[in-house]
Design a protein around this motif. Sequence first.
Motif, PDB file in Angstrom:
ATOM      1  N   UNK A  85       0.860  -1.174   0.000  1.00 12.49           N
ATOM      2  CA  UNK A  85       0.000   0.000   0.000  1.00 12.49           C
ATOM      3  C   UNK A  85       0.903   1.233   0.000  1.00 12.49           C
ATOM      4  N   UNK A  86       0.846   2.043  -1.043  1.00 13.04           N
ATOM      5  CA  UNK A  86       1.726   3.199  -1.094  1.00 13.04           C
ATOM      6  C   UNK A  86       1.333   4.248  -0.059  1.00 13.04           C
ATOM      7  N   UNK A  87       2.338   4.948   0.467  1.00 16.08           N
ATOM      8  CA  UNK A  87       2.080   6.099   1.352  1.00 16.08           C
ATOM      9  C   UNK A  87       1.205   7.063   0.564  1.00 16.08           C
ATOM     10  N   UNK A  88       0.121   7.501   1.180  1.00 17.33           N
ATOM     11  CA  UNK A  88      -0.807   8.335   0.419  1.00 17.33           C
ATOM     12  C   UNK A  88      -1.545   9.276   1.348  1.00 17.33           C
ATOM     13  N   UNK A  89      -1.695  10.498   0.903  1.00 15.73           N
ATOM     14  CA  UNK A  89      -2.417  11.474   1.722  1.00 15.73           C
ATOM     15  C   UNK A  89      -3.892  11.109   1.843  1.00 15.73           C
ATOM     16  N   UNK A  90      -4.371  10.324   0.892  1.00 15.35           N
ATOM     17  CA  UNK A  90      -5.790   9.999   0.914  1.00 15.35           C
ATOM     18  C   UNK A  90      -6.155   9.130   2.120  1.00 15.35           C
ATOM     19  N   UNK A  91      -5.152   8.418   2.697  1.00 12.22           N
ATOM     20  CA  UNK A  91      -5.440   7.557   3.844  1.00 12.22           C
ATOM     21  C   UNK A  91      -5.885   8.399   5.038  1.00 12.22           C
ATOM     22  N   UNK A  92      -5.096   9.437   5.353  1.00 16.48           N
ATOM     23  CA  UNK A  92      -5.439  10.302   6.481  1.00 16.48           C
ATOM     24  C   UNK A  92      -6.760  11.025   6.234  1.00 16.48           C
ATOM     25  N   UNK A  93      -6.915  11.468   5.001  1.00 16.14           N
ATOM     26  CA  UNK A  93      -8.136  12.176   4.636  1.00 16.14           C
ATOM     27  C   UNK A  93      -9.354  11.270   4.836  1.00 16.14           C
ATOM     28  N   UNK A  94      -9.215  10.027   4.384  1.00 15.39           N
ATOM     29  CA  UNK A  94     -10.312   9.059   4.496  1.00 15.39           C
ATOM     30  C   UNK A  94     -10.644   8.794   5.966  1.00 15.39           C
ATOM     31  N   UNK A  95      -9.592   8.622   6.805  1.00 14.29           N
ATOM     32  CA  UNK A  95      -9.820   8.368   8.234  1.00 14.29           C
ATOM     33  C   UNK A  95     -10.570   9.527   8.862  1.00 14.29           C
ATOM     34  N   UNK A 119     -14.124   9.464   8.091  1.00 15.36           N
ATOM     35  CA  UNK A 119     -14.800   8.235   8.464  1.00 15.36           C
ATOM     36  C   UNK A 119     -15.229   7.387   7.282  1.00 15.36           C
ATOM     37  N   UNK A 120     -14.375   7.322   6.288  1.00 13.63           N
ATOM     38  CA  UNK A 120     -14.703   6.521   5.111  1.00 13.63           C
ATOM     39  C   UNK A 120     -13.516   5.617   4.783  1.00 13.63           C
ATOM     40  N   UNK A 121     -13.709   4.303   4.797  1.00 15.13           N
ATOM     41  CA  UNK A 121     -12.583   3.412   4.485  1.00 15.13           C
ATOM     42  C   UNK A 121     -11.947   3.799   3.150  1.00 15.13           C
ATOM     43  N   UNK A 122     -10.608   3.821   3.123  1.00 13.44           N
ATOM     44  CA  UNK A 122      -9.895   4.352   1.964  1.00 13.44           C
ATOM     45  C   UNK A 122     -10.141   3.514   0.703  1.00 13.44           C
ATOM     46  N   UNK A 123     -10.564   2.279   0.888  1.00 17.49           N
ATOM     47  CA  UNK A 123     -10.792   1.396  -0.268  1.00 17.49           C
ATOM     48  C   UNK A 123     -11.943   1.923  -1.140  1.00 17.49           C
ATOM     49  N   UNK A 124     -12.831   2.740  -0.514  1.00 12.57           N
ATOM     50  CA  UNK A 124     -13.955   3.291  -1.272  1.00 12.57           C
ATOM     51  C   UNK A 124     -13.505   4.447  -2.171  1.00 12.57           C
ATOM     52  N   UNK A 125     -12.287   4.960  -1.914  1.00 10.93           N
ATOM     53  CA  UNK A 125     -11.743   6.043  -2.729  1.00 10.93           C
ATOM     54  C   UNK A 125     -10.964   5.424  -3.894  1.00 10.93           C
TER      55      UNK A 125
END
Lengths: 277, 271
Positions: free
Chosen positions: B210-220, B223-229
């Motif tokens: 899993x690449x380091x990604x800003x979207x992970x923090x944003x998703x957390x 409250x939306x699991x990052x897999x939905x992005x």
Amino acid sequence: MGWRKDANIKMTSATQAVLDEPRDPPAIQIRGASYTLLVLELPDPKDQTFYSRLADKIGQAPNFYRFAPVVVDLKDLADAPPFNMAEMGRRLRQHSLIPIGVQNGTPEQNKVAVDAGWTVFREGRPSLVEVGADGDKRTVETPDPQAEDTPAIETQAPPAVADSDSPDATAMVITQPVRSGRQVYAHQGDLVVLATASPGAELLADGHIHVYGTLRGRALAGVSGDTRARIFCRSLEAELVSVAGYWRVRDDIPEDLIGQPVQIFLKGERVMIEPLS
Amino acid sequence: MSKIITMTSGKGGVGKTTTAAAFASGLALQGHKTVVIDFDVGLRNLDLVMGCERRVVFDFINVINGDAKLNQALIKDKRVENLAILPTSQTRDKDALTQKGVGKVLEQLKEDFDYIICDSPAGIEKGALMALYHADEAIIVTNPEVSSVRDSDRILGVLQSRSRRAEENLEPVKEHLLLTRYDANRVERGEMLKVDDVLEILGIPLLGIIPESQSVLKASNVGQPVILDTDSAAGRAYNDAVSRFLGETIEHRFMKPERRGLFQRLLWRTA
């Protein structure tokens, strides 16, 4: 609807589960139920002053202790010589306490207790006078006139029936923020929080709850069943509010009430939230 | 036949909860009835990452203690069908978990769900032990750095000795490596461990990177699991990992730094 009820649920209080619901034979109904019991710590059964001190303790709140079921904690007596448990039971009864069991006893002591007609409890959870994950008690001020009493007799839990009209009910005042994970319980009285309650914090009271900061955690008023209990707060952002076991979660609270000063009370079986103006 | 999958790592902050939320959502999106359980008693976060913190009434500990029924504590996800969350208590601690109590709840969940995802707390103490004890499979979440790899090695040892499968001499817990927060640029500069280095030390099959990604923090935070992005690299990488877990063969992506054009590189430098 934003409320539900389940009579089998008790979210708080020290519990000793008795039995699970059996499935098969439908004729006999045995249901599980939770009760709050008093735990009496017994330092030395031969201590002559014990019963007079116990009488003093009971004299401070005779209604509170009358016919109260008591579990005797034997943890300090593991190495003590055998003593007459039936006799002790008789003397406790003379003081209007009803011994029903022991905890933390040795196998020998447990056997004697069973022979004396008592049961053996696993150690229960202490009731929620103040349980924090880190055990820090500094943030709670309990105005309790009986606090500096003799250390030998410790009552750890309220009796089964809470009487919110009791004259010795006092309010608990919290001056510091109630952090996530902390639980504060005002037994037999009101809870006044002058600061903010964080998400994940739990405020419990047998009476009303007042929060003068922002209420972000959970607030449960009338936890012993008082349907007249209310919650007042200066800014409502609660995760859950409950009165006498009826509740609403944050999703069931209208958005226009969020951040507002409100009072919360029970109307029939509905948790009502009204702005304070 | 339902499976219990534990997300574990030993070390904290490597992405167990993010992975648990993403994996549970991914399995449910592929049509499997899935429940995800928070084992981090006292530091509950899964409900936040799953965006259901406003609907928690009862929790895992209430169910273990018999204060509430399981279906009262289970929260159905609003976005993904087939997905349920079992949040934990914030006011109790790990001692509230008992092996028997946990086992009973898991047995009950097995009746209704294909996959039971256990989100383990950090450490190798009671909470983590409870989360891994009943595991059929374990996903070891590791960052490409030495301390995380060492802790993963430690937790693999714990899995092999203290899980139910080890104690009852059953087939051992199936282990998968998930390398998270992987920054290909830093790996290239030698600041992070290479995939091969990690694989050599841990010696378990690689499920995904899993690449380091800003979207992970944003998703957390929302409250939306990052897999939905599905626009984010991390989201797509989790999707790949879930498909691999379910038996598909998909080539590993995100191992090489993204190639930038001359124009982009100039922009990067001045940024």
